[in-house]
Enzyme design. Structure first.
Site, mmCIF file in Angstrom:
data_model
loop_
_atom_site.group_PDB
_atom_site.id
_atom_site.type_symbol
_atom_site.label_atom_id
_atom_site.label_comp_id
_atom_site.label_asym_id
_atom_site.label_seq_id
_atom_site.Cartn_x
_atom_site.Cartn_y
_atom_site.Cartn_z
ATOM 1 N N GLY A 1 -1.594 -11.557 1.201
ATOM 2 C CA GLY A 1 0.020 -11.839 1.191
ATOM 3 C C GLY A 1 0.302 -13.018 0.393
ATOM 4 O O GLY A 1 0.598 -13.056 -0.708
ATOM 5 N N ARG B 1 9.405 -23.501 6.526
ATOM 6 C CA ARG B 1 8.020 -24.043 6.799
ATOM 7 C C ARG B 1 7.756 -25.524 7.169
ATOM 8 O O ARG B 1 7.002 -25.908 8.096
ATOM 9 C CB ARG B 1 7.036 -23.508 5.497
ATOM 10 C CG ARG B 1 6.882 -22.184 5.199
ATOM 11 C CD ARG B 1 5.621 -21.818 4.311
ATOM 12 N NE ARG B 1 4.580 -21.971 4.738
ATOM 13 C CZ ARG B 1 3.762 -23.225 4.527
ATOM 14 N NH1 ARG B 1 4.147 -24.034 3.639
ATOM 15 N NH2 ARG B 1 2.635 -23.274 5.015
ATOM 16 N N TYR C 1 6.742 -16.861 2.547
ATOM 17 C CA TYR C 1 7.350 -17.223 3.557
ATOM 18 C C TYR C 1 8.507 -18.160 3.312
ATOM 19 O O TYR C 1 8.750 -19.259 4.077
ATOM 20 C CB TYR C 1 6.294 -17.718 4.665
ATOM 21 C CG TYR C 1 5.190 -16.982 4.793
ATOM 22 C CD1 TYR C 1 5.483 -15.598 5.873
ATOM 23 C CD2 TYR C 1 3.810 -16.915 4.345
ATOM 24 C CE1 TYR C 1 4.585 -14.804 6.114
ATOM 25 C CE2 TYR C 1 3.029 -15.905 4.480
ATOM 26 C CZ TYR C 1 3.300 -14.949 5.359
ATOM 27 O OH TYR C 1 2.420 -14.047 5.543
ATOM 28 N N CYS D 1 22.784 -29.492 10.214
ATOM 29 C CA CYS D 1 22.941 -30.445 11.342
ATOM 30 C C CYS D 1 21.631 -30.206 12.313
ATOM 31 O O CYS D 1 21.801 -29.896 13.413
ATOM 32 C CB CYS D 1 24.183 -30.203 12.067
ATOM 33 S SG CYS D 1 25.559 -30.463 10.870
ATOM 34 N N GLU E 1 -5.747 -7.272 2.880
ATOM 35 C CA GLU E 1 -4.275 -7.655 3.231
ATOM 36 C C GLU E 1 -3.911 -9.003 2.564
ATOM 37 O O GLU E 1 -3.281 -9.615 3.366
ATOM 38 C CB GLU E 1 -4.173 -7.617 4.738
ATOM 39 C CG GLU E 1 -4.463 -6.105 5.362
ATOM 40 C CD GLU E 1 -4.274 -6.253 6.841
ATOM 41 O OE1 GLU E 1 -4.092 -7.183 7.347
ATOM 42 O OE2 GLU E 1 -4.775 -5.440 7.673
#
Length: 425
Positions: free
Chosen positions: A280, A317, A376, A347, A278
């Site tokens: 990613g 991130r 991400y 802000c 899996e």
């Protein structure tokens, strides 16, 4: 174009997958995400080469980057999908990925999501709780089909990564203990419409050492052998993903795909079933960059701020994980080095990409590249501060295609309306 050539493109910061970035930014308003199709193909190929001769299926973790263009690229190269929502199921199917190459993970699958995945006839479910197992049994029985399921083992292994992306320790919400999984198999005869014949493990993300994998796979292998000795046939073992990438040049040292696969082969030697992977982040992170312009340089009392037109809503991130991303100017000129706090216009004090970062002196209008944003980045973006979602662009050997238009203000408020029609529940 191989990954080394692409990496050189990024280091010189003027071209990416053969595309002139200054020229591209002249056509598209910043900020925008750009992805290298060549880099993604190279990563897919490196993993496929390492798996040659193995009964294995690569299922791309859609949460890393759910762009239809990226998913279609995965499909074209024989890669399936690891999904965690019905929205990701819809995207994967829409991109052409066949249901027999889709696995459904995640601790919080709703009844509706399970029903939709059953109706689509996906390959299998990675089950994370006894309640989910019973729900899967009930829903599969209601439509008269048999669901294939794997139990997600929580091996209580420290992945040596950030606490917020660790998933294989006992205190994490994911998976079940081996003791609980043992009870599931002992009672599986009561499952008339679920074939419990798989194991699944995923201990975390951005893992830069092989040792956590060795320990996790050792525990899974021990359990697999125990189950087979007890008469429980195991058709597949899903080893998850989590292989790390280079966010910081000269600091991060990712493991080699072949070395990672070798660890899997060694730990699961003798297993005759199918292996699922899996990945990613590994497939798409280094293939993406975020292009942004300097709005202004602000001189504070003690610090110098470089204010960009990209913000935490475009790349979360650094705010969420204090994550490092290399940031380089695209102008290619030799300028005096200086230190900046690199921030966005949102802000929030947390809207900060870097603190005290040394880089060539910048002026308003300069184009900058934030590296390793293919995973991400866009997938975690939002419209916070009513900032439209940025465009996404796929690059391929000197060509580019806009694969998501920059969101308009009208698009951003689609579905909203004043409260004119009141009802009672």
């Amino acid at each position: 174009m191989n990954i080394d050539a692409i990496a050189q493109d990024i280091r010189t910061a003027s071209r990416f997958d053969g595309v002139d970035l200054q020229a591209l930014a002249g056509h598209l308003p910043t900020p925008f995400h750009a992805y290298s199709a060549s880099a993604i193909r190279d990563r897919i190929s490196s993993l496929q080469r390492a798996l040659h001769g193995t009964d294995a299926l690569i299922c791309y973790a859609v949460k890393a980057n759910s762009s239809l263009a990226i998913l279609n690229l995965m499909h074209e190269h024989g890669v399936g999908a690891d999904i965690v929502s019905s929205g990701e199921l819809w995207r994967a199917l829409r991109a052409g990925i066949p249901p027999e190459r889709i696995v459904f993970s995640g601790v919080g699958k709703s009844e509706q999501e399970i029903a939709e995945a059953l109706a689509a006839r996906i390959l299998r479910f990675n089950v994370e709780s006894h309640d989910e197992l019973l729900t899967l049994q009930r829903l599969a029985a209601s439509i008269g089909i048999t669901a294939h399921a794997a139990v997600r083992i929580n091996p209580d292994v420290d992945a040596l990564t950030h606490a917020k992306i660790s998933t294989g320790k006992a205190e994490n919400k994911f998976g079940v203990s081996i003791e609980e999984a043992r009870r599931w198999f002992a009672e599986k005869a009561s499952l008339s419409h679920v074939q419990l014949d798989g194991l699944h493990v995923h201990i975390g993300s951005q893992i830069l050492s092989l040792e956590p994998y060795r320990e996790a796979f050792r525990r899974v292998a021990q359990f697999w052998r125990e189950l087979e000795a007890a008469g429980h046939a195991i058709a597949s073992i899903d080893v998850g993903g989590g292989v790390g990438v280079r966010y910081r040049e000269g600091h991060d040292h990712p493991v080699d795909a072949a070395a990672y696969v070798s660890v899997v082969r060694t730990a699961l030697e003798g297993f005759k079933g199918r292996l699922l992977f899996e990945p990613g982040r590994y497939l798409v992170a280094e293939a993406g960059v975020l292009l942004t312009r300097v709005i202004r340089v602000k001189h504070g009392e003690h610090r110098k701020f470089l204010v960009l037109d990209a913000a935490m809503n475009d790349l979360l991130r650094p705010s969420l994980y204090d994550a490092w991303h290399d940031i380089v100017p695209v102008h290619g000129e030799t300028r005096t080095m200086t230190e900046y706090d690199i921030v966005g216009p949102v802000c929030e004090t947390g809207d900060t990409f870097a603190r005290g970062r040394a880089m060539p002196e910048c002026v308003a209008g300069d184009l900058l590249m934030i590296r390793t944003t293919g995973a991400y980045g866009a997938s975690m973006s939002s419209t916070y501060n009513s900032r439209p979602l940025a465009a996404e662009v796929l690059l391929d050997r000197g060509r580019y295609a806009v694969v998501r238009q920059r969101q308009s203000f009208e698009d951003m408020i689609a579905g909203e309306q004043p409260a004119r029609h009141w009802e009672t529940a």
